[in-house]
Design an enzyme around this catalytic site. Structure first.
Site, short mmCIF file in Angstrom:
data_model
loop_
_atom_site.label_atom_id
_atom_site.label_comp_id
_atom_site.label_asym_id
_atom_site.label_seq_id
_atom_site.Cartn_x
_atom_site.Cartn_y
_atom_site.Cartn_z
N ASP A 1 -13.30 -3.61 -1.28
CA ASP A 1 -13.19 -3.44 0.00
C ASP A 1 -14.58 -3.47 1.14
O ASP A 1 -15.13 -2.45 1.43
CB ASP A 1 -12.63 -1.78 0.36
CG ASP A 1 -11.33 -1.78 -0.72
OD1 ASP A 1 -10.24 -2.38 -0.36
OD2 ASP A 1 -11.34 -0.62 -1.34
N ASP B 1 0.94 -1.10 0.01
CA ASP B 1 -0.01 0.15 0.05
C ASP B 1 1.14 1.01 -0.01
O ASP B 1 1.71 1.42 0.93
CB ASP B 1 -0.83 0.01 1.29
CG ASP B 1 -2.01 -1.05 1.29
OD1 ASP B 1 -1.86 -1.99 0.35
OD2 ASP B 1 -2.47 -1.39 2.13
O1 1PR Z 1 -10.68 3.03 -5.33
O2 1PR Z 1 -9.70 2.62 -7.55
O3 1PR Z 1 -8.64 4.41 -6.03
O4 1PR Z 1 -8.40 2.27 -5.28
C1 1PR Z 1 -7.64 2.30 -4.27
C2 1PR Z 1 -7.16 1.21 -3.75
O5 1PR Z 1 -6.76 1.14 -2.47
C3 1PR Z 1 -8.09 -0.08 -3.36
O6 1PR Z 1 -7.53 -1.28 -3.90
C4 1PR Z 1 -8.11 -0.40 -2.09
O7 1PR Z 1 -8.22 -1.42 -1.67
C5 1PR Z 1 -6.76 0.57 -1.59
N1 1PR Z 1 -6.78 0.99 -0.30
C6 1PR Z 1 -7.32 2.40 0.07
N2 1PR Z 1 -7.12 2.70 1.27
C7 1PR Z 1 -6.61 1.70 1.89
C8 1PR Z 1 -6.02 1.64 2.98
O8 1PR Z 1 -5.55 0.71 3.74
N3 1PR Z 1 -6.21 2.89 3.81
N4 1PR Z 1 -5.47 -0.31 1.14
C9 1PR Z 1 -6.23 0.81 0.88
C10 1PR Z 1 -5.92 -1.47 0.96
C11 1PR Z 1 -5.86 -3.58 2.03
C12 1PR Z 1 -4.95 -4.68 1.41
C13 1PR Z 1 -3.73 -4.87 2.27
C14 1PR Z 1 -4.41 -6.21 2.82
C15 1PR Z 1 -3.57 -7.24 3.55
N5 1PR Z 1 -5.21 -2.35 1.67
O9 1PR Z 1 -4.21 -4.40 0.13
O10 1PR Z 1 -2.71 -4.88 1.77
O11 1PR Z 1 -5.40 -6.05 3.63
O12 1PR Z 1 -3.07 -6.39 4.78
P1 1PR Z 1 -2.45 -7.46 5.90
O13 1PR Z 1 -2.02 -8.86 5.40
O14 1PR Z 1 -1.76 -6.64 6.69
O15 1PR Z 1 -3.75 -7.77 6.89
P2 1PR Z 1 -9.44 3.23 -6.02
#
Ligand code: 1PR
Length: 585
Positions: free
Chosen positions: A440, A282
């Site tokens: 999400d 991320d």
């Molecule tokens: O909506 O098209 O602009 O895409 C934004 C992208 O960014 C989406 O794929 C969304 O999932 C991601 N995103 C947005 N905000 C966050 C955040 O964390 N605040 N991350 C985010 C999503 C989730 C996973 C993470 C897993 C594994 N992160 O990518 O890596 O949950 O984590 P873990 O193994 O530590 O539990 P758009």
């Protein structure tokens, strides 16, 4: 729809341009019938003009997708690249690499309209060193049912068909398989018993008519042709440029070719499709404006201190390169503030992608901010332009989050596919295997399935008030806004609209280390016939075997445990092997 136009000619720069006359064997103009005769054996010799630089590869890039990965791999192996700008460049090539990308019909349109189809046929008939990759293999056949039937180059007998998903086979075929080598060829020596990376929905079937061409087959639903080899003509359905060290070693043999040498390989059975282990980064700017890898707890990426800084877990390119070396089967970058920043204004992110793609030879996915956008000067950018820039910068797949939710909602309301959503446009041009939808969702407990108009599951652990059911509500803008659509409904809708894969996060589990949400992953992976990547919650190696044993997930993604070096990728793979799960080791 037509692919984007062919790329503008690249300056040849410092590359050697001198031409020399080489003597090569010839078996012009005939498709071998039914003998084991190699092209060129016992045939007359003709002189053709070829460039003198043995370290230069001629690349046929007609501009329909990401050829950057192939370029990077060729350069990494120490070769220069000369781009094809005219049919004559094909005929003058010393060795020609043709990494076909996009759809069969569009590719043939471009090749026919530019005169390159005829040049390719002639080049191949002259038995000049040739490597086709993926669509570059398929185009050699008589025809394809993709957008068709459409006629191909007609060099090899056979029709390219779609994998049949009607009996539940997951299509596209995305991931790592070992090959069954059927022909004595030095070139595949490095692949014997090793997994290589495939990503395709269409395949060539072995038959009596094309048997002499086949050098390996693979199993996925049917037996299909994974490579062909005849004299100097090589083509592979897999992606050597994305198959790690195994792929690079095959590519090196082909490029430095003395393909006539033979070796009897061990005949191994083709493997099952391996389950993938994906490392996710991320990425966002911290408060100093530096692009960092961060990691949230339930999507909150700020430290729980008075400074509330964005958590900084390292530099994106360094971490991606390390995960490649450690054995990750794929690396994903999620630009997590892309929903509010315009990605094409985020040049550091594009630079990260460019640098990572020079060092990472497994698939790279990038997501964040893919949508239509009008900038402060009133200039409109389509989501297709945004995605194209990501592909040009080195992405093999792009991932759409928020915009896919809006597209699915509109589709479910009207039942009409407008063809205008980012998902539809990008998958039409780049193929659905290049488009991931990132979901999400957040768990919402209910007492009974009748309480909501969304698909519920009976949960393994009851809710806080003893609720026995839950639905999974989709969100947009990084979990900030909840939408009136469930993960199940979204997954089925985006499959219809052209998604090739689903990245299934779970906000409740993110960063908690308590395991994947098995109820959610099972519900979604049973509902669709495209691959599902289970994400969020990995905390131990056992969580990976659990998700593969209890659900239909094709891949499992983790972030925190890898960034904090709590569990190495190799330990995950070793555990999966012990648990009887096929993986690429
Ligand atoms: O909506 O098209 O602009 O895409 C934004 C992208 O960014 C989406 O794929 C969304 O999932 C991601 N995103 C947005 N905000 C966050 C955040 O964390 N605040 N991350 C985010 C999503 C989730 C996973 C993470 C897993 C594994 N992160 O990518 O890596 O949950 O984590 P873990 O193994 O530590 O539990 P758009």
């Amino acid at each position: 729809m037509q692919p984007p136009p062919p790329p503008l000619p690249q300056p040849l720069g410092a590359m050697a341009t001198g031409a020399a006359t080489l003597t090569v064997p010839c078996s012009v103009g005939r498709r071998p019938k039914r003998s084991s005769q190699r092209r060129g054996s016992g045939s007359a010799s003709v002189s053709v003009r070829a460039s003198s630089d043995a370290n230069t590869v001629t690349l046929l890039d007609y501009g329909a997708g990401n050829v950057r990965s192939v370029r990077n791999a060729i350069r990494h192996l120490g070769f220069g690249i000369r781009d094809v700008r005219s049919p004559e460049d094909i005929l003058a090539a010393d060795r020609l690499v043709f990494p076909g990308v996009g759809a069969f019909g569009s590719a043939m349109d471009v090749l026919n309209s530019t005169g390159m189809a005829d040049a390719l046929r002639e080049y191949i008939q002259r038995d000049r060193p040739f490597l086709g990759i993926c669509l570059g293999l398929q185009l050699l056949f008589d025809s394809s049912e993709e957008n068709g039937p459409v006629s191909g180059l007609g060099v090899i007998p056979g029709v390219i068909r779609r994998f049949d998903s009607s009996k539940g086979l997951i299509v596209p075929h995305i991931g790592w398989n070992a090959l069954e080598i059927t022909k004595d060829t030095q070139l595949l020596q490095g692949a014997d018993g090793h997994h290589v990376y495939f990503v395709h929905s269409y395949h060539a079937l072995p038959s009596d008519a094309n048997r002499d061409w086949i050098s390996s087959i693979c199993n996925y639903g049917d037996s299909f042709i994974s490579s062909i080899s005849m004299g100097n003509i090589q083509a592979v359905q897999f992606h050597p440029e994305k198959s790690g060290d195994t792929g690079l070693s095959i590519l090196k043999k082909i490029l430095s070719a003395n393909p006539s040498g033979t070796k009897v390989p061990a005949r191994r059975k083709a493997s099952k499709l391996a389950k993938r282990v994906i490392a996710c980064l991320d990425v966002r700017s911290n408060d100093n404006g530096d692009l960092v890898v961060t990691k949230g707890d339930q999507y909150d990426v700020r430290e729980h201190t008075s400074s509330k800084e964005v958590r900084n877990l390292g530099k994106p390119v360094d971490l991606a390169s390390q995960y490649y070396i450690d054995g990750a089967d794929e690396v994903s970058f999620l630009n997590i503030t892309g929903f509010r920043d315009f990605p094409l204004g985020d040049l550091p992110m594009l630079e990260v992608l460019r640098c990572a793609s020079e060092k990472v030879f497994v698939p790279l996915t990038v997501g964040g901010g893919i949508r239509d956008f009008t900038d402060a000067n009133g200039r409109y950018y389509s989501s297709l332009e945004v995605a194209s820039e990501y592909f040009r910068s080195g992405a093999d797949k792009i991932s759409i989050g928020s915009d896919a939710v809006y597209a699915a909602e509109a589709f479910l309301q009207t039942g009409v596919k407008t063809g205008k959503s980012s998902l539809e446009q990008i998958s039409r041009v780049y193929g659905n295997q290049a488009v991931v939808v990132s979901i999400d969702p957040r768990r919402v407990y209910v007492n009974s399935p009748e309480d909501v108009p969304f698909k519920t599951v009976k949960v393994s652990s009851k809710g806080p008030s003893g609720e026995e059911y839950a639905w999974y509500q989709c969100t947009v803008s990084g979990g900030r806004d909840s939408r009136p659509i469930g993960a199940y409904e979204l997954a089925k809708a985006v499959e219809e609209l052209g998604a090739g894969e689903i990245l299934l996060n779970c906000i409740d589990c993110d960063g908690q280390g308590c395991g994947f949400d098995i109820d959610l992953v099972k519900m979604v992976s049973d509902a669709v016939t495209i691959p599902v990547i289970a994400s969020s919650g990995a905390g131990a190696v056992e969580h990976f075997s659990e998700v593969f044993e209890k659900t239909n997930a094709s891949a499992a993604l983790a972030a925190g445990i890898f960034h904090r070096k709590e569990v190495p990728i190799l330990a995950v793979k070793e555990h999966l092997v012990d648990a009887g799960v096929e993986v690429r080791v």
